[in-house]
Design a protein around this motif. Sequence first.
Motif, PDB file in Angstrom:
ATOM      1  N   ILE A  80      18.295  12.146  29.361  1.00 54.69           N
ATOM      2  CA  ILE A  80      17.655  13.453  29.473  1.00 54.69           C
ATOM      3  C   ILE A  80      18.477  14.485  30.257  1.00 54.69           C
ATOM      4  CG2 ILE A  80      15.568  14.655  30.213  1.00 54.69           C
ATOM      5  CD1 ILE A  80      15.347  12.753  27.756  1.00 54.69           C
ATOM      6  N   PRO A  81      19.052  14.168  31.434  1.00 54.33           N
ATOM      7  CA  PRO A  81      19.796  15.204  32.165  1.00 54.33           C
ATOM      8  C   PRO A  81      20.997  15.755  31.410  1.00 54.33           C
ATOM      9  CG  PRO A  81      19.315  13.316  33.574  1.00 54.33           C
ATOM     10  CD  PRO A  81      18.996  12.898  32.183  1.00 54.33           C
ATOM     11  N   PHE A  82      21.485  15.008  30.427  1.00 61.79           N
ATOM     12  CA  PHE A  82      22.708  15.408  29.737  1.00 61.79           C
ATOM     13  C   PHE A  82      22.439  16.087  28.391  1.00 61.79           C
ATOM     14  CE2 PHE A  82      23.591  11.719  32.425  1.00 61.79           C
ATOM     15  CZ  PHE A  82      24.571  12.256  33.252  1.00 61.79           C
ATOM     16  N   LEU A  83      21.166  16.289  28.046  1.00 64.25           N
ATOM     17  CA  LEU A  83      20.854  16.940  26.773  1.00 64.25           C
ATOM     18  C   LEU A  83      21.428  18.359  26.669  1.00 64.25           C
ATOM     19  CD1 LEU A  83      17.191  15.824  25.939  1.00 64.25           C
ATOM     20  CD2 LEU A  83      19.313  15.092  24.846  1.00 64.25           C
ATOM     21  N   PRO A  84      21.349  19.193  27.746  1.00 67.89           N
ATOM     22  CA  PRO A  84      21.947  20.530  27.629  1.00 67.89           C
ATOM     23  C   PRO A  84      23.443  20.486  27.329  1.00 67.89           C
ATOM     24  CG  PRO A  84      20.454  20.451  29.501  1.00 67.89           C
ATOM     25  CD  PRO A  84      20.613  19.043  29.014  1.00 67.89           C
ATOM     26  N   LEU A  85      24.173  19.553  27.969  1.00 71.81           N
ATOM     27  CA  LEU A  85      25.600  19.412  27.697  1.00 71.81           C
ATOM     28  C   LEU A  85      25.844  18.903  26.286  1.00 71.81           C
ATOM     29  CD1 LEU A  85      26.772  17.809  31.076  1.00 71.81           C
ATOM     30  CD2 LEU A  85      26.879  20.212  30.380  1.00 71.81           C
ATOM     31  N   PHE A  86      24.959  18.015  25.822  1.00 67.80           N
ATOM     32  CA  PHE A  86      25.105  17.461  24.473  1.00 67.80           C
ATOM     33  C   PHE A  86      24.892  18.543  23.409  1.00 67.80           C
ATOM     34  CE2 PHE A  86      23.458  14.676  20.927  1.00 67.80           C
ATOM     35  CZ  PHE A  86      24.693  14.097  20.654  1.00 67.80           C
ATOM     36  N   HIS A 114      21.912  30.597  22.503  1.00 68.54           N
ATOM     37  CA  HIS A 114      20.528  30.250  22.855  1.00 68.54           C
ATOM     38  C   HIS A 114      20.428  28.800  23.343  1.00 68.54           C
ATOM     39  CE1 HIS A 114      19.536  34.001  20.896  1.00 68.54           C
ATOM     40  NE2 HIS A 114      19.983  33.558  19.724  1.00 68.54           N
ATOM     41  N   THR A 115      21.444  28.350  24.056  1.00 69.32           N
ATOM     42  CA  THR A 115      21.454  26.959  24.542  1.00 69.32           C
ATOM     43  C   THR A 115      20.305  26.706  25.503  1.00 69.32           C
ATOM     44  OG1 THR A 115      23.866  27.020  24.364  1.00 69.32           O
ATOM     45  CG2 THR A 115      22.902  25.173  25.560  1.00 69.32           C
ATOM     46  N   GLU A 116      20.048  27.679  26.404  1.00 71.24           N
ATOM     47  CA  GLU A 116      18.962  27.496  27.371  1.00 71.24           C
ATOM     48  C   GLU A 116      17.615  27.396  26.664  1.00 71.24           C
ATOM     49  OE1 GLU A 116      21.221  29.823  27.440  1.00 71.24           O
ATOM     50  OE2 GLU A 116      22.389  29.525  29.281  1.00 71.24           O
ATOM     51  N   MET A 117      17.436  28.212  25.610  1.00 75.58           N
ATOM     52  CA  MET A 117      16.179  28.177  24.871  1.00 75.58           C
ATOM     53  C   MET A 117      15.983  26.813  24.206  1.00 75.58           C
ATOM     54  SD  MET A 117      15.001  30.400  21.541  1.00 75.58           S
ATOM     55  CE  MET A 117      16.048  29.381  20.480  1.00 75.58           C
ATOM     56  N   TRP A 118      17.033  26.312  23.551  1.00 75.00           N
ATOM     57  CA  TRP A 118      16.949  25.001  22.912  1.00 75.00           C
ATOM     58  C   TRP A 118      16.680  23.905  23.945  1.00 75.00           C
ATOM     59  CZ3 TRP A 118      15.929  23.294  18.362  1.00 75.00           C
ATOM     60  CH2 TRP A 118      16.222  24.051  17.232  1.00 75.00           C
ATOM     61  N   SER A 119      17.320  24.008  25.097  1.00 74.14           N
ATOM     62  CA  SER A 119      17.103  23.009  26.153  1.00 74.14           C
ATOM     63  C   SER A 119      15.644  22.994  26.587  1.00 74.14           C
ATOM     64  CB  SER A 119      18.018  23.314  27.340  1.00 74.14           C
ATOM     65  OG  SER A 119      17.830  22.379  28.368  1.00 74.14           O
ATOM     66  N   GLY A 120      15.068  24.190  26.799  1.00 67.84           N
ATOM     67  CA  GLY A 120      13.663  24.270  27.183  1.00 67.84           C
ATOM     68  C   GLY A 120      12.733  23.725  26.116  1.00 67.84           C
ATOM     69  N   LEU A 148      13.455  21.424  23.865  1.00 69.31           N
ATOM     70  CA  LEU A 148      13.605  19.969  23.802  1.00 69.31           C
ATOM     71  C   LEU A 148      12.828  19.274  24.914  1.00 69.31           C
ATOM     72  CD1 LEU A 148      17.410  19.665  22.938  1.00 69.31           C
ATOM     73  CD2 LEU A 148      15.483  19.187  21.425  1.00 69.31           C
ATOM     74  N   PHE A 149      12.850  19.865  26.118  1.00 63.65           N
ATOM     75  CA  PHE A 149      12.118  19.265  27.234  1.00 63.65           C
ATOM     76  C   PHE A 149      10.613  19.385  27.018  1.00 63.65           C
ATOM     77  CE2 PHE A 149      16.160  19.213  29.304  1.00 63.65           C
ATOM     78  CZ  PHE A 149      16.052  18.276  30.316  1.00 63.65           C
ATOM     79  N   SER A 150      10.153  20.577  26.638  1.00 69.35           N
ATOM     80  CA  SER A 150       8.718  20.813  26.505  1.00 69.35           C
ATOM     81  C   SER A 150       8.117  20.049  25.328  1.00 69.35           C
ATOM     82  CB  SER A 150       8.442  22.314  26.339  1.00 69.35           C
ATOM     83  OG  SER A 150       8.869  23.026  27.474  1.00 69.35           O
ATOM     84  N   ALA A 151       8.902  19.873  24.247  1.00 68.04           N
ATOM     85  CA  ALA A 151       8.373  19.224  23.046  1.00 68.04           C
ATOM     86  C   ALA A 151       7.895  17.811  23.333  1.00 68.04           C
ATOM     87  CB  ALA A 151       9.442  19.211  21.951  1.00 68.04           C
ATOM     88  N   ALA A 152       8.680  17.063  24.112  1.00 70.27           N
ATOM     89  CA  ALA A 152       8.301  15.685  24.413  1.00 70.27           C
ATOM     90  C   ALA A 152       7.053  15.636  25.284  1.00 70.27           C
ATOM     91  CB  ALA A 152       9.459  14.958  25.099  1.00 70.27           C
ATOM     92  N   PHE A 153       6.955  16.547  26.268  1.00 76.14           N
ATOM     93  CA  PHE A 153       5.771  16.595  27.118  1.00 76.14           C
ATOM     94  C   PHE A 153       4.528  16.911  26.284  1.00 76.14           C
ATOM     95  CE2 PHE A 153       8.725  17.447  30.772  1.00 76.14           C
ATOM     96  CZ  PHE A 153       8.337  16.367  31.536  1.00 76.14           C
ATOM     97  N   TYR A 160      18.081  20.391  15.398  1.00 72.53           N
ATOM     98  CA  TYR A 160      16.816  20.105  14.728  1.00 72.53           C
ATOM     99  C   TYR A 160      16.554  18.595  14.688  1.00 72.53           C
ATOM    100  CZ  TYR A 160      17.296  24.968  13.343  1.00 72.53           C
ATOM    101  OH  TYR A 160      17.430  26.333  13.366  1.00 72.53           O
ATOM    102  N   GLU A 161      17.594  17.817  14.430  1.00 72.48           N
ATOM    103  CA  GLU A 161      17.456  16.359  14.465  1.00 72.48           C
ATOM    104  C   GLU A 161      17.091  15.898  15.871  1.00 72.48           C
ATOM    105  OE1 GLU A 161      20.820  15.454  10.990  1.00 72.48           O
ATOM    106  OE2 GLU A 161      21.234  15.013  13.098  1.00 72.48           O
ATOM    107  N   LEU A 162      17.713  16.530  16.867  1.00 71.42           N
ATOM    108  CA  LEU A 162      17.422  16.177  18.257  1.00 71.42           C
ATOM    109  C   LEU A 162      15.975  16.515  18.612  1.00 71.42           C
ATOM    110  CD1 LEU A 162      18.943  14.950  20.625  1.00 71.42           C
ATOM    111  CD2 LEU A 162      19.606  17.250  21.331  1.00 71.42           C
ATOM    112  N   LEU A 163      15.480  17.641  18.110  1.00 69.73           N
ATOM    113  CA  LEU A 163      14.095  18.045  18.372  1.00 69.73           C
ATOM    114  C   LEU A 163      13.113  17.043  17.761  1.00 69.73           C
ATOM    115  CD1 LEU A 163      12.002  20.072  19.399  1.00 69.73           C
ATOM    116  CD2 LEU A 163      12.307  21.356  17.262  1.00 69.73           C
ATOM    117  N   ILE A 164      13.394  16.590  16.543  1.00 73.03           N
ATOM    118  CA  ILE A 164      12.523  15.601  15.899  1.00 73.03           C
ATOM    119  C   ILE A 164      12.458  14.320  16.727  1.00 73.03           C
ATOM    120  CG2 ILE A 164      12.285  14.100  13.882  1.00 73.03           C
ATOM    121  CD1 ILE A 164      13.453  16.397  12.209  1.00 73.03           C
TER     122      ILE A 164
END
Length: 397
Positions: A26-32, A41-47, A49-54, A98-102
């Motif tokens: 999880i901590p390395f998802l933004p770098l990935f 829009h990296t920060e938006m995607w990072s947010g 990805l974190f919120s989707a799982a919660f 998108y694959e990562l979000l799924i």
Amino acid sequence: MLYWKRNLWILWIGAFFTSASYSMVIPFLPLFLLQIGVNQHTEMWSGILFSAAFFAGAIASPYWGMLSDRYGRKPMIIRAGIALFVIYTLTAFVTNPYELLILRILQGLLSGYIPGAIALIGTNTPNDRVGYALAMISTATASGGVVGPLLGGGIAELAGNRFAFASAGILVFLSTLLVIFWVKEKNFTPSKSKGSVFMDIKEAAANRTFMIVMVLTVITSCSLMTIEPVLPLYIVKLGGATKNASFIAGIVFSLPGIASVIFGPFWGKFADKVGFRKVLMIGLLGGGIGTFAQMIFGHIWGFSIVRFMFGIFFCAVFPAINGLVVRSTREDFRGRAFGLNQTANQIGGMIGPMIGGFIGGIFPIQTVFLVTGILLIAAMSMAYLTKEKQIKKMSTI
């Protein structure tokens, strides 16, 4: 060795591996995201990805809790472990966000290894050792949270993030094998009610003590995650513009986890003697004061000492909350109770970063510490409303 002790140590190892595998990824998802070509829009995607799982976890947790009361906690732990193994392994092969979000949504929907372990320990441990056992599981989780980023960062540095993700999958698979072959769930009476999530929520709403516990979970989880978006930046700022600033930030960030490893078992034993409610109040009060104190220091060393002191007290909070879930619910409702409480935890985890990011973006970072401390003191006030006699009465119904 008594079976409950063997369960405790096997699940301690399993929770450690599972927590480590999570914090390897999880901590390395933004770098990935940058590595797979997400440069805008990296920060938006990072947010997202974190919120989707919660969000997904908040929806699914009550359903898994209902099934655990019907079929057992051990099958739910195995199900979650296998799901995490597949998800982490597939993460190593994604090519776009998108694959990562799924996969993150699936992780939220299908995970639940550690909540399942907590529920199993809570129903297969003698009453006078429940506090100690729950604190040990919390210690395992904290230990994994400290080791995971170091292990994940090291593997990523040597072989790349994809290999680190695959390694996380292997770790959680080993955790699942331990449960399959060595954990025994003896103290289990299947729920005869077919039930539904709606009926479970209705029954939970009729239990005033349990509802207070869930509100405490939301507030505490929210307060913990409120500070997460700004804390690394604040630590680096205090450390100064040195070449080791990131390394120092990693050490300071892990101090509460280290404190939890050292002091967690003490709070568990203390809770078995004086009750979970009193330990929860002490932990929330100490955590609130410790959070306020972090506003005072403008130097990294003083801040580090206060962070460690904060960890000494705050590590008592979540094991005490889990203990109150055990004490305030019937045995045949306990899986559903932990499922609903996990939903409360996910809701707090989803709201917290949004509050922290919003406040930190408008006001000085110290304001986030102020709000977090107020939330913890408010939670302590609510804990005071949870009467010990009512808790004991509910556990016998």
